[in-house]
Design a protein around this motif. Sequence first.
Motif, PDB file in Angstrom:
ATOM      1  N   ARG A  19       5.277  13.141   6.730  1.00  0.00           N
ATOM      2  CA  ARG A  19       4.494  13.413   7.940  1.00  0.00           C
ATOM      3  C   ARG A  19       5.291  14.273   8.925  1.00  0.00           C
ATOM      4  NH1 ARG A  19       2.862   8.040   6.786  1.00  0.00           N
ATOM      5  NH2 ARG A  19       4.444   7.145   8.149  1.00  0.00           N
ATOM      6  N   VAL A  20       6.613  14.045   9.000  1.00  0.00           N
ATOM      7  CA  VAL A  20       7.449  14.887   9.859  1.00  0.00           C
ATOM      8  C   VAL A  20       7.455  16.323   9.349  1.00  0.00           C
ATOM      9  CG1 VAL A  20       9.783  15.276  10.727  1.00  0.00           C
ATOM     10  CG2 VAL A  20       8.889  12.949  10.594  1.00  0.00           C
ATOM     11  N   VAL A  21       7.520  16.491   8.034  1.00  0.00           N
ATOM     12  CA  VAL A  21       7.465  17.832   7.451  1.00  0.00           C
ATOM     13  C   VAL A  21       6.148  18.513   7.801  1.00  0.00           C
ATOM     14  CG1 VAL A  21       7.340  19.119   5.276  1.00  0.00           C
ATOM     15  CG2 VAL A  21       9.073  17.344   5.582  1.00  0.00           C
ATOM     16  N   ASP A  22       5.032  17.776   7.716  1.00  0.00           N
ATOM     17  CA  ASP A  22       3.726  18.350   8.057  1.00  0.00           C
ATOM     18  C   ASP A  22       3.677  18.806   9.512  1.00  0.00           C
ATOM     19  OD1 ASP A  22       2.682  17.992   5.509  1.00  0.00           O
ATOM     20  OD2 ASP A  22       1.862  16.004   5.964  1.00  0.00           O
ATOM     21  N   ARG A  23       4.362  18.070  10.414  1.00  0.00           N
ATOM     22  CA  ARG A  23       4.304  18.391  11.837  1.00  0.00           C
ATOM     23  C   ARG A  23       5.351  19.432  12.265  1.00  0.00           C
ATOM     24  NH1 ARG A  23       3.996  12.676  12.398  1.00  0.00           N
ATOM     25  NH2 ARG A  23       6.134  12.682  13.168  1.00  0.00           N
ATOM     26  N   GLY A  55       2.511  17.264   2.628  1.00  0.00           N
ATOM     27  CA  GLY A  55       3.769  16.539   2.791  1.00  0.00           C
ATOM     28  C   GLY A  55       3.576  15.045   2.678  1.00  0.00           C
ATOM     29  N   ALA A  56       2.516  14.508   3.278  1.00  0.00           N
ATOM     30  CA  ALA A  56       2.269  13.066   3.234  1.00  0.00           C
ATOM     31  C   ALA A  56       1.982  12.596   1.815  1.00  0.00           C
ATOM     32  CB  ALA A  56       1.100  12.715   4.150  1.00  0.00           C
ATOM     33  N   VAL A  57       1.198  13.369   1.055  1.00  0.00           N
ATOM     34  CA  VAL A  57       0.893  12.975  -0.324  1.00  0.00           C
ATOM     35  C   VAL A  57       2.144  13.072  -1.196  1.00  0.00           C
ATOM     36  CG1 VAL A  57      -0.415  13.592  -2.389  1.00  0.00           C
ATOM     37  CG2 VAL A  57      -1.554  13.529  -0.174  1.00  0.00           C
ATOM     38  N   ILE A  58       2.930  14.127  -1.020  1.00  0.00           N
ATOM     39  CA  ILE A  58       4.182  14.238  -1.777  1.00  0.00           C
ATOM     40  C   ILE A  58       5.092  13.055  -1.454  1.00  0.00           C
ATOM     41  CG2 ILE A  58       6.318  15.588  -2.023  1.00  0.00           C
ATOM     42  CD1 ILE A  58       4.613  18.102  -1.590  1.00  0.00           C
ATOM     43  N   GLY A  59       5.146  12.674  -0.176  1.00  0.00           N
ATOM     44  CA  GLY A  59       5.942  11.517   0.205  1.00  0.00           C
ATOM     45  C   GLY A  59       5.456  10.238  -0.460  1.00  0.00           C
ATOM     46  N   THR A  60       4.126  10.082  -0.584  1.00  0.00           N
ATOM     47  CA  THR A  60       3.574   8.899  -1.242  1.00  0.00           C
ATOM     48  C   THR A  60       3.930   8.875  -2.724  1.00  0.00           C
ATOM     49  OG1 THR A  60       1.725   8.815   0.322  1.00  0.00           O
ATOM     50  CG2 THR A  60       1.446   7.646  -1.768  1.00  0.00           C
ATOM     51  N   LEU A  61       3.813  10.028  -3.382  1.00  0.00           N
ATOM     52  CA  LEU A  61       4.184  10.099  -4.799  1.00  0.00           C
ATOM     53  C   LEU A  61       5.673   9.816  -4.980  1.00  0.00           C
ATOM     54  CD1 LEU A  61       2.161  13.221  -6.000  1.00  0.00           C
ATOM     55  CD2 LEU A  61       1.575  10.807  -6.241  1.00  0.00           C
ATOM     56  N   LEU A  62       6.471  10.317  -4.060  1.00  0.00           N
ATOM     57  CA  LEU A  62       7.901  10.061  -4.159  1.00  0.00           C
ATOM     58  C   LEU A  62       8.202   8.585  -3.919  1.00  0.00           C
ATOM     59  CD1 LEU A  62      10.546  11.386  -4.770  1.00  0.00           C
ATOM     60  CD2 LEU A  62      10.779  12.016  -2.362  1.00  0.00           C
ATOM     61  N   SER A  63       7.413   7.939  -3.064  1.00  0.00           N
ATOM     62  CA  SER A  63       7.555   6.493  -2.905  1.00  0.00           C
ATOM     63  C   SER A  63       7.302   5.785  -4.229  1.00  0.00           C
ATOM     64  CB  SER A  63       6.572   5.969  -1.849  1.00  0.00           C
ATOM     65  OG  SER A  63       6.961   6.360  -0.568  1.00  0.00           O
ATOM     66  N   GLY A  64       6.309   6.278  -4.968  1.00  0.00           N
ATOM     67  CA  GLY A  64       6.066   5.720  -6.295  1.00  0.00           C
ATOM     68  C   GLY A  64       7.255   5.907  -7.211  1.00  0.00           C
ATOM     69  N   SER A  65       7.850   7.100  -7.168  1.00  0.00           N
ATOM     70  CA  SER A  65       9.034   7.350  -7.990  1.00  0.00           C
ATOM     71  C   SER A  65      10.167   6.405  -7.626  1.00  0.00           C
ATOM     72  CB  SER A  65       9.495   8.809  -7.798  1.00  0.00           C
ATOM     73  OG  SER A  65       8.507   9.722  -8.242  1.00  0.00           O
ATOM     74  N   ILE A  66      10.366   6.212  -6.325  1.00  0.00           N
ATOM     75  CA  ILE A  66      11.420   5.300  -5.869  1.00  0.00           C
ATOM     76  C   ILE A  66      11.082   3.871  -6.273  1.00  0.00           C
ATOM     77  CG2 ILE A  66      12.596   4.387  -3.826  1.00  0.00           C
ATOM     78  CD1 ILE A  66      11.828   7.146  -2.507  1.00  0.00           C
TER      79      ILE A  66
END
Length: 413
Positions: free
Chosen positions: A277-281, A141-152
């Motif tokens: 990170r919330v998704v991971d938890r 989830g954290a890595v997907i969030g980081t990649l999505l930050s790149g997209s944004i």
Amino acid sequence: MTSLPDGPPGAAPPTMSRRLILLLALTCAVGVGNIYFPQAIGPLVAAGLHESPGSAALVVTTTQIGYTAGIFLLVPLGDRLPHRPFLVTLLTLSGAGLLLAGCAPTLPVLVVASALIGVTTVAAQIVGPLAAGLVAEDRRGAVIGTLLSGSIGGMLPARTFSGSLGDRLGWRAPYLVAALVVLLLAAVLARTLPTTVPPSRGPYPALLAEPLRLLRAEPELRRSCLYQATVFAGFSAVWTCVAFLLTGPTYHQGAEAVGLLALVGAATMFATPWAGRVVDRRGPDVVNLVCVLAVLGSTAILAVGARGGPVGVAALVVGTLLLDIAMQSGMVANQARVFALRPDARSRLNTAYMTCAYLGGSAGSWVGVRVYGRAGWRGVCALAALLAATALARHLVAVCRSAKSPAVAGRCP
């Protein structure tokens, strides 16, 4: 080049370096930016080619339809082809489409070029499954969030860049500069991206058919598809029509104003890693619920933008920020749910998911322009609210069905 096999299901994934994560995030940024920057220059295209705003909006819709087609036709190959040459080829073709668009003499030629851009600029959808296979489940989830930050991070500057550059140099300039950026990135990836071993050797026809089979077989995939298709449809309707609102008689602004408005969504870059990170938890359902409720709230705020003046501007700023954060954070939750279903078929799962999402986005742009012509900005906000309410209703049904209490379950539809 270093070989990074995805490995068999259950095998420990290799560790991704921070440099690789940042390179993949940059690839997402450039790819996604090509989908969104035409939204800010729709009025300039209409004026430059002597077309009506509704006709010029076809450029945005065609790009999104092409993107949907590219997801369906090309993303499944991410399970079959080595990622490095595949990504480099796609970016090169996308650069060629951008060059054609920048030189288009008429709207039909621009529409054809937009379709080519959309079909080939699916790099972010190749990168997502690649990264999901290279990290442990508790970090996905954290890595997907980081990649999505790149997209944004690509989407927001793309709108601002195209609006500002278009106002100064004309609508062709953003396409030509984007072509240069894409071709430079293709050259960088050809030299630096590690080689991967794809998990599937299936024939192409079987890969194309698999997403449909997965949609039938995986209820959680269908649920994620519905969430994102409805929310993204409302999101696309709002962002396609806000350009006409700002450049129309209510605000009398130029295309640059659309790009500046898009900058308020920069906070989304920080929200998506946190959502991951919330998704991971806590799992994706909690994040989905909060995001759908936030979309509903954003539509009420955005409707105030029809008033114009300082109050209207404030409503557009707050409403688009909330809408952007909610839509993108929901994307993190949905992709984390989807990628966990079948480790050996992540590209095909992502194909099914993203095809549904962008079909929703394309429909939202098309319907939004027509609603705007008949009911104005408030009508577009009502459309986005109705779509979010559909996602909320489906979420409540899912929660009800999964409730352990027989008393609660007995009241489920």
